[in-house]
Design an enzyme around this catalytic site. Structure first.
Site, mmCIF file in Angstrom:
data_model
loop_
_atom_site.group_PDB
_atom_site.id
_atom_site.type_symbol
_atom_site.label_atom_id
_atom_site.label_comp_id
_atom_site.label_asym_id
_atom_site.label_seq_id
_atom_site.Cartn_x
_atom_site.Cartn_y
_atom_site.Cartn_z
ATOM 1 N N CYS A 18 -5.860 1.713 5.567
ATOM 2 C CA CYS A 18 -6.589 1.549 6.157
ATOM 3 C C CYS A 18 -5.877 0.828 7.294
ATOM 4 O O CYS A 18 -4.921 1.260 7.537
ATOM 5 C CB CYS A 18 -6.782 -0.034 4.826
ATOM 6 S SG CYS A 18 -4.619 -0.541 4.952
ATOM 7 N N GLU A 72 0.851 3.948 1.892
ATOM 8 C CA GLU A 72 1.368 4.170 3.076
ATOM 9 C C GLU A 72 2.765 3.802 3.648
ATOM 10 O O GLU A 72 3.694 3.816 4.500
ATOM 11 C CB GLU A 72 0.673 4.523 3.953
ATOM 12 C CG GLU A 72 -1.025 5.133 3.570
ATOM 13 C CD GLU A 72 -1.577 4.825 3.208
ATOM 14 O OE1 GLU A 72 -1.788 3.720 1.936
ATOM 15 O OE2 GLU A 72 -2.979 5.245 3.061
ATOM 16 N N HIS A 127 0.527 -0.914 -0.525
ATOM 17 C CA HIS A 127 0.217 0.115 -0.398
ATOM 18 C C HIS A 127 0.848 0.621 0.201
ATOM 19 O O HIS A 127 1.633 1.510 0.098
ATOM 20 C CB HIS A 127 -0.835 0.266 0.974
ATOM 21 C CG HIS A 127 -1.688 -1.153 1.333
ATOM 22 N ND1 HIS A 127 -3.000 -1.315 1.811
ATOM 23 C CD2 HIS A 127 -2.154 -2.233 0.707
ATOM 24 C CE1 HIS A 127 -4.018 -1.833 1.899
ATOM 25 N NE2 HIS A 127 -3.421 -2.923 0.538
ATOM 26 N N CYS A 129 -2.100 -0.180 6.879
ATOM 27 C CA CYS A 129 -2.044 1.550 7.245
ATOM 28 C C CYS A 129 -1.353 1.469 8.351
ATOM 29 O O CYS A 129 -0.460 2.483 8.457
ATOM 30 C CB CYS A 129 -1.356 2.281 6.197
ATOM 31 S SG CYS A 129 -1.793 1.636 4.265
#
Ligand SMILES: [Zn+2]
Length: 153
Positions: free
Chosen positions: A80, A52, A50, A83
């Site tokens: 999410c 992040e 992801h 993260c």
């Protein structure tokens, strides 16, 4: 702050053109961008890539530290649970984001179900998560605690 958010949204949009997911993130410290990350899940075949997480990993390499104390994680979209947990482990000071989980859901990225799962009893989760004792499960912790040179994190 607004200029970083504008930059990170543009980064997310550019990532779509590059074949990645519509997400971008920055790690900022003392008014400077330490790192940039984009979603690379499908391009790298990595479900944890992801934006992040990618930005956090890169910022740690830049700083030569596993802690990002004093840093802000700036994301194009609400992080999410994966993260957010990464941000907690990294000890960032603050998280800011532009779009939210409902915006992401409209585009087919429904993180809400993962947020919801943590609020439910584990026995109702879509995957089985089982604690099976071996009788030896404490030995790694004993080995850790016996190391005088350990680096706590
Ligand atoms: Zn995430």
């Amino acid at each position: 702050m607004l200029s970083w958010l504008t930059e990170v949204v543009r980064l997310a949009e550019d990532n779509v053109a590059a074949g990645g997911g519509p997400f971008g993130a920055l790690v900022v410290r003392d008014g400077k961008v330490l790192s940039r990350g984009t979603n690379q899940v499908t391009t790298d075949l990595d479900p944890t890539a992801h934006a992040e997480v990618v930005a956090i990993r890169r910022a740690c390499q830049v700083l030569g530290d596993f802690r990002l104390t004093g840093c802000v994680l700036v994301s194009s979209c609400e992080p999410c649970p994966l993260c957010l947990a990464a941000a907690l482990w990294a000890r960032v000071d603050r998280v800011v984001y532009a779009a939210d989980r409902d915006d992401a859901a409209k585009a087919g990225f429904d993180d809400r179900r993962f947020y919801d799962v943590f609020a439910q009893p584990r026995r109702t989760w879509p995957i089985a998560v089982d604690n099976i004792r071996t009788g030896t499960e404490q030995t790694p912790f004993a080995a850790w605690e016996a190391r005088p040179d350990r680096v706590d994190y």
